[in-house]
Write a protein that holds these residues in place. Structure first.
Motif, PDB file in Angstrom:
ATOM      1  N   UNK A  48       0.953  -1.085  -0.070  1.00 18.34           N
ATOM      2  CA  UNK A  48      -0.038   0.071   0.107  1.00 18.34           C
ATOM      3  C   UNK A  48       0.946   1.335  -0.241  1.00 18.34           C
ATOM      4  N   UNK A  49       0.914   2.060  -1.211  1.00 20.17           N
ATOM      5  CA  UNK A  49       1.915   3.092  -1.106  1.00 20.17           C
ATOM      6  C   UNK A  49       1.695   4.183   0.125  1.00 20.17           C
ATOM      7  N   UNK A  50       0.381   4.091   0.526  1.00 20.49           N
ATOM      8  CA  UNK A  50       0.137   5.208   1.483  1.00 20.49           C
ATOM      9  C   UNK A  50       0.754   4.833   2.608  1.00 20.49           C
ATOM     10  N   UNK A  51       1.259   3.652   3.176  1.00 21.89           N
ATOM     11  CA  UNK A  51       1.946   3.075   4.316  1.00 21.89           C
ATOM     12  C   UNK A  51       3.526   3.279   4.308  1.00 21.89           C
ATOM     13  N   UNK A  52       3.975   3.668   3.027  1.00 20.71           N
ATOM     14  CA  UNK A  52       5.135   3.791   2.721  1.00 20.71           C
ATOM     15  C   UNK A  52       6.048   4.970   3.060  1.00 20.71           C
ATOM     16  N   UNK A  53       7.260   5.078   3.935  1.00 20.20           N
ATOM     17  CA  UNK A  53       7.912   6.343   4.164  1.00 20.20           C
ATOM     18  C   UNK A  53       9.065   6.421   3.223  1.00 20.20           C
ATOM     19  N   UNK A  54       9.729   7.739   3.384  1.00 21.14           N
ATOM     20  CA  UNK A  54      10.866   7.996   2.588  1.00 21.14           C
ATOM     21  C   UNK A  54      11.790   6.802   2.451  1.00 21.14           C
ATOM     22  N   UNK A  55      12.234   6.308   3.741  1.00 22.30           N
ATOM     23  CA  UNK A  55      13.370   5.259   3.547  1.00 22.30           C
ATOM     24  C   UNK A  55      12.306   3.967   2.806  1.00 22.30           C
ATOM     25  N   UNK A  56      11.450   3.673   2.840  1.00 18.47           N
ATOM     26  CA  UNK A  56      10.737   2.342   2.142  1.00 18.47           C
ATOM     27  C   UNK A  56      10.984   2.868   0.855  1.00 18.47           C
ATOM     28  N   UNK A  57      10.603   4.082   0.431  1.00 15.26           N
ATOM     29  CA  UNK A  57      10.747   4.394  -1.248  1.00 15.26           C
ATOM     30  C   UNK A  57      12.144   4.262  -1.594  1.00 15.26           C
ATOM     31  N   UNK A  58      13.023   4.961  -0.535  1.00 12.52           N
ATOM     32  CA  UNK A  58      14.785   4.513  -1.075  1.00 12.52           C
ATOM     33  C   UNK A  58      14.981   3.018  -1.275  1.00 12.52           C
ATOM     34  N   UNK A  59      14.261   2.215  -0.419  1.00 13.09           N
ATOM     35  CA  UNK A  59      14.687   0.883  -0.676  1.00 13.09           C
ATOM     36  C   UNK A  59      14.059   0.189  -1.742  1.00 13.09           C
ATOM     37  N   UNK A  60      12.754   0.764  -2.211  1.00 13.56           N
ATOM     38  CA  UNK A  60      11.952   0.065  -3.554  1.00 13.56           C
ATOM     39  C   UNK A  60      12.949   0.742  -4.663  1.00 13.56           C
ATOM     40  N   UNK A  61      13.244   2.239  -4.611  1.00 15.77           N
ATOM     41  CA  UNK A  61      14.194   2.532  -5.783  1.00 15.77           C
ATOM     42  C   UNK A  61      15.372   1.833  -6.001  1.00 15.77           C
ATOM     43  N   UNK A  62      16.086   1.551  -4.951  1.00 12.32           N
ATOM     44  CA  UNK A  62      17.293   0.808  -5.295  1.00 12.32           C
ATOM     45  C   UNK A  62      17.026  -0.629  -5.773  1.00 12.32           C
ATOM     46  N   UNK A  63      16.063  -1.372  -5.152  1.00 11.26           N
ATOM     47  CA  UNK A  63      15.556  -2.541  -5.832  1.00 11.26           C
ATOM     48  C   UNK A  63      15.138  -2.448  -7.182  1.00 11.26           C
ATOM     49  N   UNK A  64      14.650  -1.407  -7.638  1.00  8.14           N
ATOM     50  CA  UNK A  64      14.025  -0.967  -9.030  1.00  8.14           C
ATOM     51  C   UNK A  64      15.346  -0.666 -10.060  1.00  8.14           C
ATOM     52  N   UNK A  65      16.392  -0.656  -9.232  1.00  9.38           N
ATOM     53  CA  UNK A  65      17.767   0.072  -9.984  1.00  9.38           C
ATOM     54  C   UNK A  65      17.542   1.349 -10.356  1.00  9.38           C
ATOM     55  N   UNK A  66      16.939   2.251  -9.625  1.00  8.90           N
ATOM     56  CA  UNK A  66      17.042   3.695  -9.755  1.00  8.90           C
ATOM     57  C   UNK A  66      17.299   4.765  -8.680  1.00  8.90           C
ATOM     58  N   UNK A  67      18.427   3.914  -8.058  1.00  9.60           N
ATOM     59  CA  UNK A  67      18.934   4.491  -6.715  1.00  9.60           C
ATOM     60  C   UNK A  67      20.255   4.519  -6.966  1.00  9.60           C
ATOM     61  N   UNK A  68      20.958   5.716  -6.688  1.00  8.27           N
ATOM     62  CA  UNK A  68      22.180   5.915  -6.928  1.00  8.27           C
ATOM     63  C   UNK A  68      23.040   4.933  -6.186  1.00  8.27           C
ATOM     64  N   UNK A  69      22.674   4.679  -4.837  1.00  7.68           N
ATOM     65  CA  UNK A  69      23.041   3.667  -4.105  1.00  7.68           C
ATOM     66  C   UNK A  69      24.477   3.829  -3.339  1.00  7.68           C
ATOM     67  N   UNK A  70      25.122   2.986  -2.564  1.00  9.35           N
ATOM     68  CA  UNK A  70      26.306   3.370  -1.845  1.00  9.35           C
ATOM     69  C   UNK A  70      26.401   4.439  -1.163  1.00  9.35           C
TER      70      UNK A  70
END
Length: 474
Positions: free
Chosen positions: A407-429
């Motif tokens: 549920x996107x409404x339950x996700x905070x910034x940290x969760x989105x950072x994790x999902x973006x990294x999982x999707x390959x859209x995060x700078x990482x490291x």
């Protein structure tokens, strides 16, 4: 000055090409160098003008009225047709919805009825203006709107009914006469989104009835910066009568400054795109547009027929103008195919799965692309083979299942950072922000298995991070 211009050129080198016909979305190229130069000169000449007050810069007013007159003639506007030049198709659509809403102040919860293939800008307009959206499924075989189902979806709250000419995703034209007739029978406005087709359909010998020639059509939007091939920032919203347009205007005098009076969502409105559009339209003229339309449409239909004959590809729907989409069979996916085309110098746009329909690859053909037809066919053929050899991108079943339950409404910034990294859209490291991978297929495949609301939330999170200033020196 030279340093600044050099920096501009260096930054521009990382952009997709706007000319040459290889960018098959976002830009439209006539291939006419003179028209491009006239547009550039007009932009420079009128860059400091402001259409906010049409009495201060009468030149801009004349440009706008001339463009509206031209568009009204082209789209069979009866005497008394009026219009407004806007910044683009989305603004034209926003204003069509806002004008329809404000014309019915007695309706507490106004709604608009859309085919499921209508442009997302209508949903944006509904979000901005507090209008309820009633989405009606299209015919699954033709992807055209179902007039009877749309008529049945109308009720006393409906302020606007919409048809597309053509729809963006599949390039087909809705049955405008039947939709407009049903709307008129209930005294409901009917808007035709001809943002893409409005400046090309009238120049075709086989043009169907889609504009003001159809009784019941009350407004039409048409983009100049698409197939009128003008510089970006110019669209037109036409209304059948001045009375229909009146609710589009905004005025406010109850404050100590000047009385604000706006025809669009903008107040300050650069005269540059209006002047450039006027100049290019005057330069190309009807005969020029007729040739450009024939060139682009012939190339599109030929390319679609060729693509449909490539082993592993299927054209989703026969193109009515210059747009079409293809699907792959089980040996490949459209996301890998898009990457392979990009590696060969062609930008095409993946479209994710929707309402049970599999993902597809979208092509927008402009006149300049026709001159490179053989190159495009060769690239498409080779890309299909390469995509089949690579095979479809596999998303882990447990990841796909998890995405369905988030549920996107339950996700905070940290969760989105994790999902973006999982999707390959995060700078990482140790880096900050986001990055685009060299190949987007894994990202698109993951987005494809996510529900629409999660897709939206992830991409908003990506955009938020992408559009943050780089950290300064520490």
């Amino acid at each position: 000055m030279n340093d600044v211009l050099a920096r501009l050129r260096a930054l521009q080198a990382g952009d997709l090409p706007t000319h040459g016909g290889s960018t098959l979305a976002y830009v439209y190229d006539s291939g006419l160098a003179e028209a491009d130069e006239i547009g550039r000169q007009a932009l420079a000449m009128f860059g400091a003008t402001n259409g906010l007050d049409p009495t201060v810069f009468p030149s801009v007013r004349e440009f706008e009225n001339d463009l509206v007159t031209h568009a009204a003639r082209l789209l069979h506007g009866p005497p008394g047709t009026v219009g407004t030049v806007t910044s683009g198709g989305t603004e034209s659509i926003l204003l069509a919805v806002q004008a329809a809403r404000d014309s019915r102040p007695e309706v507490d919860r106004p709604s608009l009825v859309l085919p499921s293939t209508a442009h997302a800008a209508f949903h944006k307009a509904a979000h901005y203006f507090g209008v309820q959206v009633v989405v009606v499924d299209v015919d699954p075989a033709t992807f055209r709107a179902d007039p009877e189902a749309m008529a049945a979806a109308c009720d006393d709250t409906t302020v606007l009914v919409v048809a597309s000419a053509p729809s963006y995703a599949h390039g087909v034209i809705d049955p405008v006469p039947a939709i407009a007739e049903a709307a008129a029978a209930r005294d409901i406005r009917c808007h035709v989104d001809a943002c893409i087709g409005g400046w090309i359909l009238p120049y075709l010998d086989d043009c169907p009835d889609f504009d003001f020639v159809v009784p019941g059509v009350t407004s039409v939007s048409v983009d100049l910066h698409k197939y009128a091939y003008t510089p970006k920032g110019a669209s037109i919203l036409l209304h059948r009568t001045a009375a229909l347009r009146r609710s589009q205007f905004f005025a406010h005098a109850d404050w100590p400054g000047y009385t604000m009076l706006n025809a669009t969502t903008q107040s300050t409105k650069s005269g540059a795109p209006v002047a450039a559009a006027w100049a290019v339209v005057r330069h190309i003229g009807d005969e020029g547009y007729r040739r450009l339309a024939a060139t682009a449409v012939t190339a599109t239909r030929r390319l679609a027929a060729t693509a449909d004959g490539i082993d592993g590809l299927t054209v989703v729907a026969e193109p009515a103008t210059t747009l079409f989409a293809v699907r792959t069979d089980e040996r490949a996916d459209v996301f890998t195919l898009a990457d392979e085309l990009a590696a060969r110098g062609w930008f095409v746009q993946p479209q994710l799965a929707f309402r049970g329909q599999p993902p597809s690859l979208h092509f927008t053909i402009s006149a300049a692309t026709a001159a490179r037809y053989d190159d495009l066919v060769a690239a498409l053929t080779a890309s299909v083979v390469a995509a089949q050899q690579a095979g479809p991108v596999q998303v882990a079943p447990e990841l796909a299942q998890a995405a369905q339950g988030l549920d996107p409404d339950t996700l905070d910034d940290a969760a989105f950072d994790g999902l973006l990294e999982l999707a390959g859209l995060s700078a990482g490291g140790n880096e900050s922000g986001v990055r685009l991978p060299a190949r987007m297929a894994p990202v698109n495949a993951l987005l494809n298995v996510a529900p629409p609301r999660l897709r939206e939330a992830l991409l908003i999170a990506f955009l938020d991070r992408l559009m943050r200033p780089a950290p300064g020196p520490g």
